[in-house]
Motif scaffolding. Structure first.
Motif, mmCIF file in Angstrom:
data_model
loop_
_atom_site.group_PDB
_atom_site.id
_atom_site.type_symbol
_atom_site.label_atom_id
_atom_site.label_comp_id
_atom_site.label_asym_id
_atom_site.label_seq_id
_atom_site.Cartn_x
_atom_site.Cartn_y
_atom_site.Cartn_z
ATOM 1 N N ALA A 64 -2.639 6.165 -3.950
ATOM 2 C CA ALA A 64 -1.522 6.926 -3.391
ATOM 3 C C ALA A 64 -2.045 7.839 -2.303
ATOM 4 O O ALA A 64 -3.009 8.583 -2.508
ATOM 5 N N ASN A 65 -1.401 7.783 -1.143
ATOM 6 C CA ASN A 65 -1.812 8.612 -0.007
ATOM 7 C C ASN A 65 -0.568 8.968 0.791
ATOM 8 O O ASN A 65 0.000 8.101 1.475
ATOM 9 N N ALA B 237 -2.247 0.669 13.317
ATOM 10 C CA ALA B 237 -3.663 0.910 13.598
ATOM 11 C C ALA B 237 -4.164 2.102 12.780
ATOM 12 O O ALA B 237 -5.268 2.073 12.216
ATOM 13 N N ARG B 238 -3.363 3.136 12.712
ATOM 14 C CA ARG B 238 -3.741 4.315 11.920
ATOM 15 C C ARG B 238 -3.749 3.989 10.434
ATOM 16 O O ARG B 238 -4.621 4.460 9.681
ATOM 17 N N ALA B 239 -2.789 3.149 10.005
ATOM 18 C CA ALA B 239 -2.750 2.748 8.593
ATOM 19 C C ALA B 239 -3.970 1.906 8.229
ATOM 20 O O ALA B 239 -4.555 2.083 7.151
ATOM 21 N N CYS B 240 -4.358 1.003 9.122
ATOM 22 C CA CYS B 240 -5.551 0.177 8.879
ATOM 23 C C CYS B 240 -6.781 1.062 8.664
ATOM 24 O O CYS B 240 -7.603 0.806 7.775
ATOM 25 N N ARG B 241 -6.910 2.091 9.480
ATOM 26 C CA ARG B 241 -8.086 2.968 9.378
ATOM 27 C C ARG B 241 -8.115 3.692 8.037
ATOM 28 O O ARG B 241 -9.168 3.801 7.400
ATOM 29 N N ILE B 242 -6.972 4.203 7.586
ATOM 30 C CA ILE B 242 -6.936 4.927 6.316
ATOM 31 C C ILE B 242 -7.328 4.010 5.163
ATOM 32 O O ILE B 242 -8.165 4.370 4.311
ATOM 33 N N ILE B 243 -6.733 2.828 5.109
ATOM 34 C CA ILE B 243 -7.018 1.895 4.008
ATOM 35 C C ILE B 243 -8.489 1.492 4.017
ATOM 36 O O ILE B 243 -9.142 1.401 2.972
ATOM 37 N N TRP B 244 -9.020 1.265 5.209
ATOM 38 C CA TRP B 244 -10.416 0.852 5.375
ATOM 39 C C TRP B 244 -11.353 1.999 4.993
ATOM 40 O O TRP B 244 -12.281 1.818 4.195
ATOM 41 N N ASP B 245 -11.122 3.175 5.546
ATOM 42 C CA ASP B 245 -12.023 4.302 5.301
ATOM 43 C C ASP B 245 -11.968 4.779 3.849
ATOM 44 O O ASP B 245 -12.985 5.240 3.312
ATOM 45 N N TYR C 27 0.793 -1.225 0.000
ATOM 46 C CA TYR C 27 0.000 0.000 0.000
ATOM 47 C C TYR C 27 0.829 1.280 0.000
ATOM 48 O O TYR C 27 0.265 2.372 -0.057
ATOM 49 N N ASP C 28 2.121 1.181 0.076
ATOM 50 C CA ASP C 28 2.976 2.347 -0.111
ATOM 51 C C ASP C 28 2.840 2.836 -1.553
ATOM 52 O O ASP C 28 2.809 2.034 -2.489
#
Length: 505
Positions: free
Chosen positions: A432-433, A457-465, A422-423
């Motif tokens: 891309a984020n 945990a923060r990365a999981c939220r971004i990918i999910w949201d 996801y990078d």
């Protein structure tokens, strides 16, 4: 740790069609146990095509399974912990330097000693191979064998994931590993040596005087039986000792049968449906979220897989380090229609979904169920069930609208999947984020596990949201074995350690 069968079961792929030939070649006699004379026959559901642990198949579960038996790694994973293997210790002496101290009593199967030079050559080989594992080692700029039993690894930035990555660094003899034909009968330092290997057919192993204790088995054979019915029959008649993973719809053929025991474990494998975020209309996160809300994920997973899968709560399974549960997307077709209209697609649109049948258990059913739900909101999806070679080429070229597949978090650590896929630099699905990039790179560099967990945990939220994909099902492995097999431990990686397995009459 294994759990009782009635909780979970799981299937991976079945394949091509040579099972009858294998069974005809066996000389066990009807109804006899396969493990006569210290021989264990253990069948995994995927063919072993390659024994090169650094090559194109370096993250394939079947190659990893074989590699765990034939080769050593500096560090091992034991449950949630890392423990010494060939390396007795590892230390981060500076932010960009790690030092490994090696055992002095490890030998390869040809009797030559394993030294720091072999570890150096193996790490450099996998780093430079340009394969799926290579991404784990891109920051390594220097590997030095400072003496026969000490290795110094220098990186261009801190590499906090080095210890967990070393559980995947299979050590080969430096002076032989690039020789012609080496991987037809490779030399390792693991608990078993290769007796013979026929790709996609069978791997025959013989126990060695391993530095960590000789295996209880004398021999092990890993045949490939592509037809599920033949796998089940072979186990029931005693022509196999162990079979995994068992298809959910086949478990009833084995459950409660005399002489057969079932164990289950939540695995590191999971389904996802990627959106090509670089291709219209999936450049718009509103469209991606709408398509997720249009799929009745919970009902599909329950009806299709039953106890063979768990509903995903993050973009990685709950068994993986770095998992952080997220708020589920509700099944809400009307909301999905409204969001499509807001994005300019009130009349729906046409798109496609790519997958290959052998990607995992019930893949065709999962694809068709999602396509059916999308049709209800006016999104017409062309089903593209293609051959694996075509699928892989199109995936690498990002030549798809949506892609359904299974991924396995091979190290049990989020970096292997989130950091690798996801990078933005990886550019695997057009997403891309910069904020996500920063989190993933910080987690990659960080050595403190608590801090890494917070970052993931923060990365999981971004990918999910951002709905980079839909994450429906984390799979569960069911292992079936004859009751004579003792000491067999199911593992979430689908790569069981056979050293402690024994056969009892």
């Amino acid at each position: 740790m294994a759990t009782p069968f009635d909780r979970r079961s799981f299937l991976k792929i079945s394949g091509l069609g040579l099972a009858g030939a294998f069974l005809a070649s066996c000389s066990f006699g009807g109804g006899t146990r396969a493990g006569a004379e210290g021989l264990l026959r253990a069948a995994f559901s995927q063919p072993i095509n390659d024994l090169d642990p650094h090559g194109p198949s370096s993250v394939d579960e079947s190659t990893l399974l074989a590699s765990r038996l034939v080769y050593d790694t500096p560090i091992r994973r034991n449950g949630e912990k890392l423990e010494p293997s060939v390396a007795t210790s590892w230390e981060q002496t500076t932010p960009t330097t790690w030092v490994l101290s090696l055992r002095d009593d490890v030998t390869f199967h040809d009797g030559t000693p394993l030294t720091a030079q072999d570890v150096k050559a193996s790490l450099e080989r996998v780093r430079d191979a340009g394969t799926a594992q290579s991404a784990l080692w891109t920051s390594v700029v220097e590997v030095e064998a400072t003496d026969d039993h000490t290795v110094r690894v220098v990186t261009d930035e801190p590499l906090g994931t080095l210890p967990v990555n070393l559980t995947l660094l299979f050590i080969l003899p430096a002076d032989k590993m690039d020789g012609e034909g080496f991987f037809r009968k490779p030399i390792g330092s693991g608990p078993f040596r290769v007796e013979s290997f026929t790709p996609s057919s069978s791997l025959e192993l013989v126990a060695t005087d391993y530095w960590d204790g000789k295996p209880a088995l004398e021999r092990a054979e890993l045949p490939y039986l592509p037809e599920t019915s033949s796998q089940i029959t072979a186990l029931r008649t005693g022509e196999l000792d162990v079979l995994w993973p068992v298809p959910p719809d086949q478990v009833r053929q084995l459950d409660g049968r005399d002489g057969i025991e079932l164990d289950t474990v939540s695995s590191w494998a999971y389904y996802f449906n990627w959106f090509n975020c670089g291709r219209e209309p999936f450049t718009d996160p509103r469209v991606r979220r709408a398509l997720w809300k249009a799929v009745d994920v919970a009902t599909i997973v329950e009806n299709l897989f039953g106890p063979g899968a768990e509903l995903m709560t993050a973009p990685i399974p709950s068994t993986v380090f770095g998992h952080a549960p997220q708020q589920p997307y509700p099944y809400d077709p009307e909301a999905a229609k409204r969001e499509l209209a807001e994005a300019g697609y009130g009349d729906g649109f046409r798109t496609s979904l790519m997958w290959f049948s052998g990607t995992g258990p019930l893949a065709d059913g999962l694809a068709q169920a999602m396509i059916s739900d999308w049709a209800k909101i006016g999104v017409v999806v062309e089903a593209q069930n293609v051959e694996k070679a075509e699928w892989l080429q199109r995936l690498n070229d990002k030549d798809f609208d949506m892609d359904l597949q299974i991924n396995t978090v091979t190290t049990g650590d989020a970096d292997f999947t989130l950091g690798r896929l996801y990078d933005s630099a990886a550019d695997r699905m057009g997403y891309a984020n910069p904020e996500l990039d920063s989190l993933l790179r910080r987690a990659h560099r960080e050595s403190d596990q608590a801090t890494r967990g917070e970052l993931y945990a923060r990365a999981c939220r971004i990918i999910w949201d951002d709905a980079v994909g839909i994450f429906p099902a984390a799979l569960v492995s069911t292992y079936a074995r004859r009751s004579e097999v003792r000491g067999f431990e199911p593992v979430p990686s689908n790569q069981p350690d056979l050293r402690g397995v024994r056969l009892e009459n």
